[in-house]
Design a protein around this motif. Structure first.
Motif, mmCIF file in Angstrom:
data_model
loop_
_atom_site.group_PDB
_atom_site.id
_atom_site.type_symbol
_atom_site.label_atom_id
_atom_site.label_comp_id
_atom_site.label_asym_id
_atom_site.label_seq_id
_atom_site.Cartn_x
_atom_site.Cartn_y
_atom_site.Cartn_z
ATOM 1 N N THR A 1 -3.248 49.666 39.691
ATOM 2 C CA THR A 1 -3.843 50.988 39.549
ATOM 3 C C THR A 1 -2.756 52.012 39.226
ATOM 4 O O THR A 1 -1.650 51.951 39.759
ATOM 5 C CB THR A 1 -4.572 51.397 40.840
ATOM 6 N N ALA A 2 -3.094 52.943 38.352
ATOM 7 C CA ALA A 2 -2.140 53.967 37.914
ATOM 8 C C ALA A 2 -2.126 55.104 38.925
ATOM 9 O O ALA A 2 -2.627 56.201 38.684
ATOM 10 C CB ALA A 2 -2.519 54.478 36.530
ATOM 11 N N VAL A 3 -1.537 54.830 40.091
ATOM 12 C CA VAL A 3 -1.536 55.788 41.194
ATOM 13 C C VAL A 3 -0.130 55.940 41.750
ATOM 14 O O VAL A 3 0.711 55.056 41.615
ATOM 15 C CB VAL A 3 -2.489 55.321 42.326
ATOM 16 N N GLY A 4 0.124 57.099 42.388
ATOM 17 C CA GLY A 4 1.379 57.304 43.094
ATOM 18 C C GLY A 4 2.599 57.008 42.252
ATOM 19 O O GLY A 4 2.746 57.454 41.115
ATOM 20 N N GLY A 5 3.488 56.189 42.810
ATOM 21 C CA GLY A 5 4.731 55.864 42.123
ATOM 22 C C GLY A 5 4.657 54.606 41.280
ATOM 23 O O GLY A 5 5.681 54.172 40.734
ATOM 24 N N VAL A 6 3.462 54.011 41.142
ATOM 25 C CA VAL A 6 3.347 52.757 40.401
ATOM 26 C C VAL A 6 3.756 52.904 38.936
ATOM 27 O O VAL A 6 4.536 52.090 38.424
ATOM 28 C CB VAL A 6 1.929 52.167 40.521
ATOM 29 N N PRO A 7 3.261 53.930 38.209
ATOM 30 C CA PRO A 7 3.648 54.017 36.790
ATOM 31 C C PRO A 7 5.157 54.091 36.577
ATOM 32 O O PRO A 7 5.687 53.441 35.658
ATOM 33 C CB PRO A 7 2.934 55.291 36.313
ATOM 34 N N GLU A 8 5.875 54.873 37.389
ATOM 35 C CA GLU A 8 7.331 54.962 37.176
ATOM 36 C C GLU A 8 8.040 53.701 37.638
ATOM 37 O O GLU A 8 9.135 53.395 37.155
ATOM 38 C CB GLU A 8 7.907 56.202 37.860
ATOM 39 N N LEU A 9 7.440 52.939 38.546
ATOM 40 C CA LEU A 9 8.033 51.679 38.988
ATOM 41 C C LEU A 9 7.922 50.617 37.903
ATOM 42 O O LEU A 9 8.906 49.936 37.588
ATOM 43 C CB LEU A 9 7.345 51.184 40.263
ATOM 44 N N VAL A 10 6.734 50.482 37.306
ATOM 45 C CA VAL A 10 6.501 49.366 36.393
ATOM 46 C C VAL A 10 6.759 49.703 34.935
ATOM 47 O O VAL A 10 6.933 48.797 34.113
ATOM 48 C CB VAL A 10 5.056 48.829 36.549
ATOM 49 N N GLY A 11 6.779 50.979 34.571
ATOM 50 C CA GLY A 11 6.990 51.335 33.169
ATOM 51 C C GLY A 11 5.939 50.726 32.270
ATOM 52 O O GLY A 11 4.744 50.842 32.527
ATOM 53 N N GLU A 12 6.404 50.035 31.220
ATOM 54 C CA GLU A 12 5.489 49.382 30.283
ATOM 55 C C GLU A 12 5.293 47.904 30.619
ATOM 56 O O GLU A 12 4.730 47.158 29.814
ATOM 57 C CB GLU A 12 6.049 49.494 28.855
ATOM 58 N N ALA A 13 5.726 47.507 31.810
ATOM 59 C CA ALA A 13 5.733 46.084 32.150
ATOM 60 C C ALA A 13 4.512 45.644 32.943
ATOM 61 O O ALA A 13 4.533 44.600 33.603
ATOM 62 C CB ALA A 13 7.004 45.745 32.930
ATOM 63 N N ALA A 14 3.426 46.422 32.923
ATOM 64 C CA ALA A 14 2.195 46.052 33.623
ATOM 65 C C ALA A 14 1.010 46.701 32.923
ATOM 66 O O ALA A 14 1.161 47.678 32.187
ATOM 67 C CB ALA A 14 2.250 46.480 35.089
ATOM 68 N N GLU A 15 -0.159 46.147 33.148
ATOM 69 C CA GLU A 15 -1.401 46.765 32.709
ATOM 70 C C GLU A 15 -1.850 47.728 33.800
ATOM 71 O O GLU A 15 -2.006 47.324 34.963
ATOM 72 C CB GLU A 15 -2.490 45.705 32.492
ATOM 73 N N LEU A 16 -2.049 49.011 33.460
ATOM 74 C CA LEU A 16 -2.456 50.009 34.439
ATOM 75 C C LEU A 16 -3.914 50.394 34.216
ATOM 76 O O LEU A 16 -4.348 50.596 33.076
ATOM 77 C CB LEU A 16 -1.558 51.242 34.346
ATOM 78 N N VAL A 17 -4.662 50.504 35.319
ATOM 79 C CA VAL A 17 -6.082 50.849 35.261
ATOM 80 C C VAL A 17 -6.361 51.934 36.286
ATOM 81 O O VAL A 17 -5.605 52.106 37.247
ATOM 82 C CB VAL A 17 -6.974 49.617 35.545
ATOM 83 N N PRO A 18 -7.454 52.703 36.127
ATOM 84 C CA PRO A 18 -7.789 53.731 37.113
ATOM 85 C C PRO A 18 -8.200 53.100 38.441
ATOM 86 O O PRO A 18 -8.788 52.016 38.476
ATOM 87 C CB PRO A 18 -8.973 54.476 36.482
ATOM 88 N N TYR A 19 -7.918 53.810 39.527
ATOM 89 C CA TYR A 19 -8.339 53.334 40.836
ATOM 90 C C TYR A 19 -9.867 53.313 40.923
ATOM 91 O O TYR A 19 -10.549 54.233 40.470
ATOM 92 C CB TYR A 19 -7.778 54.248 41.938
ATOM 93 N N GLY A 20 -10.420 52.252 41.501
ATOM 94 C CA GLY A 20 -11.852 52.166 41.738
ATOM 95 C C GLY A 20 -12.682 51.751 40.544
ATOM 96 O O GLY A 20 -13.910 51.695 40.650
ATOM 97 N N ASP A 21 -12.061 51.441 39.414
ATOM 98 C CA ASP A 21 -12.796 51.084 38.195
ATOM 99 C C ASP A 21 -12.795 49.565 38.038
ATOM 100 O O ASP A 21 -11.887 48.978 37.449
ATOM 101 C CB ASP A 21 -12.147 51.758 36.990
ATOM 102 N N SER A 22 -13.842 48.915 38.563
ATOM 103 C CA SER A 22 -13.895 47.453 38.524
ATOM 104 C C SER A 22 -14.067 46.921 37.100
ATOM 105 O O SER A 22 -13.597 45.818 36.792
ATOM 106 C CB SER A 22 -15.030 46.942 39.408
#
Length: 377
Positions: free
Chosen positions: A286-307
């Protein structure tokens, strides 16, 4: 030159915070610092702080007068007290109220609360950051939050956990066989089974994979208040999910996974995400908190709660070998950009030097408020 004395205080002790204190204690002791760790006794059983060269004092995660009194007595001989987590910072602030000992607060993560509990949480955050001489926040979002709460000096202090030993020897074959995931994709997640971790969303996503051939197996490691409710859903809906309970081999489970998932409402520098990227396991988070800056472009990011988005991201990785391989290669490269264990220890020690020049470890000149060089917030 007198020896610098520091007390490290842990509250309930998240896995990331506890591992960080263990690593920090070992590094500081190796540099001639006297370290005392105050934490619940069960954390010492798990992390062996004396094995890192620290003195250990068992202190329960409470804020009653007796517990605060124990902290006050231990901290009386310290040059600097370093609290890890909000609970530890609030108790340390109370213990240091009548002492001239500087407090450093590493803000690892933050809980979510609403209504009256949210108001109380904001008051606790304000008390903690205002009592601290320096707040080291593990994500840029927490730096901003600390400044909004009135911190005198808030800096980015990203915590990178030391990699588990023996990663090169992990194949995951034994774990896949144990889980019954031979010949089918394996999706792994780990963490407390609490509402904020997004397991309900993951179960919703798993229902969408029932039509796949073969059907992916979702392995969930962890325990918590939501275990019974999740178990009922899995059984009632026939979901392809195994609740594994507490596991001490999460790294081995990750090594066996085709995809790792982190579905929570908020994360800073999640240890699970760090391990997944180090192992080259494609991560959907999920694209929340510090996750985007931790993973950069190395993960698929999705909104929280969006199954729907979560299910689609996992499906894409399982059905697109090129994208799967690209993320598998990107993970270790991204992990190589994180601060090393040595750099983390050096940053903390430089803060101590600023606050404690009387020990002869620093010049006594105080740097301006804000992040140290190379750690812009």
């Amino acid at each position: 030159m007198t020896q610098l004395r520091t007390v490290q205080v842990l509250g309930g002790g998240s896995a990331g915070g506890s591992a960080h204190v263990r690593s920090l204690a070992a590094g500081l002791v190796a540099r001639g610092v006297r370290v005392t760790v105050c934490a619940p006794a069960e954390l010492d059983h798990a992390y062996d702080f004396p094995g890192a060269g620290a003195h250990f004092v068992p202190v329960p995660p409470r804020s009653d007068p007796l517990t605060v009194g124990v902290l006050r007595a231990v901290c009386a001989g310290a040059d600097v007290v370093h609290a890890h987590g909000l609970n530890a910072a609030v108790r340390s602030a109370a213990a240091l109220a009548a002492q001239r000992v500087p407090l450093v607060f590493t803000w690892h993560s933050r809980p979510h609360a609403e209504g009256a509990r949210g108001h109380l949480l904001r008051l606790r955050e304000r008390r903690a950051v205002r009592a601290a001489a320096v707040v080291l926040a593990t994500s840029s979002e927490l730096v901003d939050r600390a400044r909004r709460r009135g911190a005198r000096d808030a800096r980015l202090g990203p915590v990178t956990l030391p990699p588990p030993r023996g990663l090169a020897h992990l194949t995951g074959e034994k774990a896949r066989a144990e889980l019954g995931a031979v010949g089918r994709p394996l999706v792994v997640t780990a963490g407390p089974l609490e509402p904020y971790r997004g397991h309900g969303t993951l179960l919703d996503a798993s229902r969408r994979w029932l039509g796949h051939d073969p059907v992916p197996l979702v392995a969930v490691a962890g325990e918590g208040s939501r275990w019974a409710a999740l178990r009922r859903r899995v059984d009632a809906e026939g979901l392809p999910v195994r609740l594994l309970g507490r596991r001490d081999d999460v790294t081995a489970l990750l090594a066996a996974a085709d995809v790792a998932v982190l579905a929570g409402r908020w994360e800073a520098r999640a240890p699970f995400a760090q391990e997944a990227l180090r192992l080259g396991v494609p991560l959907v988070a999920t694209a929340v908190g510090g996750v985007p800056e931790l993973v950069g472009e190395a993960a698929e990011l999705v909104p929280y709660g969006d199954s729907v988005r979560l299910a689609a991201a996992v499906t894409r990785l399982l059905s697109d070998p090129a994208r799967h391989a690209a993320l598998a290669a990107a993970g270790p490269r991204q992990a190589a950009t994180w601060p090393t264990e040595e750099e983390t220890i050096a940053q903390v020690l430089s803060v101590y030097d600023e606050l404690c020049p009387r020990g002869g470890r620093g010049s006594g000149a105080r740097r301006p408020a804000g992040p140290p060089p190379g750690q812009g917030a």
